[in-house]
Design an enzyme around this catalytic site. Structure first.
Site, PDB file in Angstrom:
ATOM      1  CG  ASN A 252      -1.892   1.183   1.215  1.00 17.01           C
ATOM      2  OD1 ASN A 252      -2.922   1.168   0.554  1.00 17.01           O
ATOM      3  ND2 ASN A 252      -1.546   2.230   1.954  1.00 17.01           N
ATOM      4  CG  ASP A 253       1.725   2.680   3.715  1.00 20.15           C
ATOM      5  OD1 ASP A 253       0.653   3.267   3.491  1.00 20.15           O
ATOM      6  OD2 ASP A 253       1.929   1.961   4.705  1.00 20.15           O
ATOM      7  CB  VAL A 254       6.105   0.815  -1.108  1.00 25.64           C
ATOM      8  CG1 VAL A 254       6.698   0.634   0.280  1.00 25.64           C
ATOM      9  CG2 VAL A 254       5.367  -0.442  -1.557  1.00 25.64           C
ATOM     10  CB  THR A 255       2.052   1.415  -4.670  1.00 26.70           C
ATOM     11  OG1 THR A 255       0.968   1.115  -3.770  1.00 26.70           O
ATOM     12  CG2 THR A 255       2.935   0.190  -4.805  1.00 26.70           C
ATOM     13  CB  ALA A 293       1.574   4.747   6.583  1.00 26.98           C
TER      14      ALA A 293
END
Length: 326
Positions: A252-255, A293
């Protein structure tokens, strides 16, 4: 506390726990513990020295808990790495006290490796130690909670299999969702099924995807995914405009493109994978809940994005079966 937040234990809040005067309380607890330590050193044989020693241990435990609770779950991998470095420094100090060279050497190696790992992780998130330890990263954003209801598009197993089969270039982005579902072997089966059809498949690896650096590399290596198919973020980001389908598996957060555009976002400035530049993006998630996050991902509401809801292992397995029937 850190491990509990990392593993999402129910009775440990994953979100930062903050309250007024928190730093004052932490400093006060530390100061009292240090003062008692000085007293114990000055009067080591006093009748009450045992009680003082126990009090120092209790205060140390309280200080450790108070130090961790204001940090969000998203930062726990870095925090654990920092705590590991602290443990190494403690071992070095004990080695000097006991005049034990082996303990000094082992503690120095432990502390330095933990520090180096923490630096790597902080750089990957474009953040500093102080921001990790005192930034309360992971707190839900009130503005996002009050925003209007957004719409997303959902796709079925059959539709996802058809899109993958018709693609020429596919990039798979693994994340913590793949690790939790233990879907790496099914992902390898998907890789095999697509390559047999002449589809070029690569894996985009973010430095902090999962919970520790190299987490995804280890899981994919366990499933015997060819190493030359694993592409680092800097190497593959320029290729996304030519990618037909990007398949995100629990990352989720890394994209999250908000890291590049939304200055109010807590992850603003963090390097992310440019998956939104792909022709089609498919995301396997259990639900529309925010990632680790605690922030929403605008990628999920873009026109080229299709949501695939379900357990990663089951969904990938069903896609492989559908490709086999085709």
């Amino acid at each position: 506390m850190a491990a509990g937040k990392l593993q999402e234990v129910r009775w440990i809040p994953q979100r930062p726990v903050t309250y007024p005067g928190q730093n004052v309380v932490n400093i006060a607890v530390l100061a009292v513990a240090v003062a008692l330590g000085v007293v114990l050193v000055l009067h080591p044989t006093a009748s009450w020295s045992g009680q003082v020693f126990i009090a120092i241990g209790v205060l140390a435990l309280i200080f450790g808990v108070l130090l961790i609770i204001p940090i969000g779950g998203a930062d726990m991998p870095t925090v654990i790495s920092i705590l590991n470095a602290y443990a190494g420094l403690a071992a070095v100090a004990m080695g000097f006290v006991l005049n034990n060279k082996l303990l000094v050497t082992a503690g120095a190696l432990d502390g330095s490796s933990g520090l180096i790992l923490s630096i790597i992780m902080c750089r990957a998130m474009n953040r500093s130690f102080t921001n990790v330890l005192f930034g309360a990263f992971g707190k839900a954003q009130p503005a996002a909670l009050k925003g209007e209801q957004k719409e997303w598009k959902q796709e079925s197993v059959e539709g996802a299999a058809q899109l993958l089969e018709q693609a020429r270039n596919v990039v798979i982005i693994p994340g913590y969702g793949m690790a939790v579902a233990q879907a790496q072997h099914k992902v390898r089966e998907l890789y095999d099924a697509l390559t047999k059809r002449g589809v070029t498949v690569k894996f985009a690896i973010h430095p902090v995807a999962g919970r520790m650096p190299g987490h995804m590399n280890v899981l994919l290596a366990e499933a015997d995914v060819p190493y030359d198919r694993l592409m680092e973020m800097d190497d593959i980001n320029g290729d996304f405009p030519q990618v037909d389908v990007s398949l995100i598996i629990g990352a989720n957060d890394v994209t999250n493109p908000a890291a590049k555009t939304d200055k109010s976002s807590p992850i603003y400035g963090m390097p992310v994978l440019d998956v939104e530049r792909s022709h089609t993006v498919m995301v396997i998630k259990r639900s529309m809940n925010p990632g680790f996050a605690g922030i929403d991902n605008p990628l999920y509401y873009m026109d080229q994005t299709l949501m695939l809801f379900g357990d990663a292992k089951v969904f990938v397995s069903n896609i492989v079966k559908e490709l086999g029937h085709g």
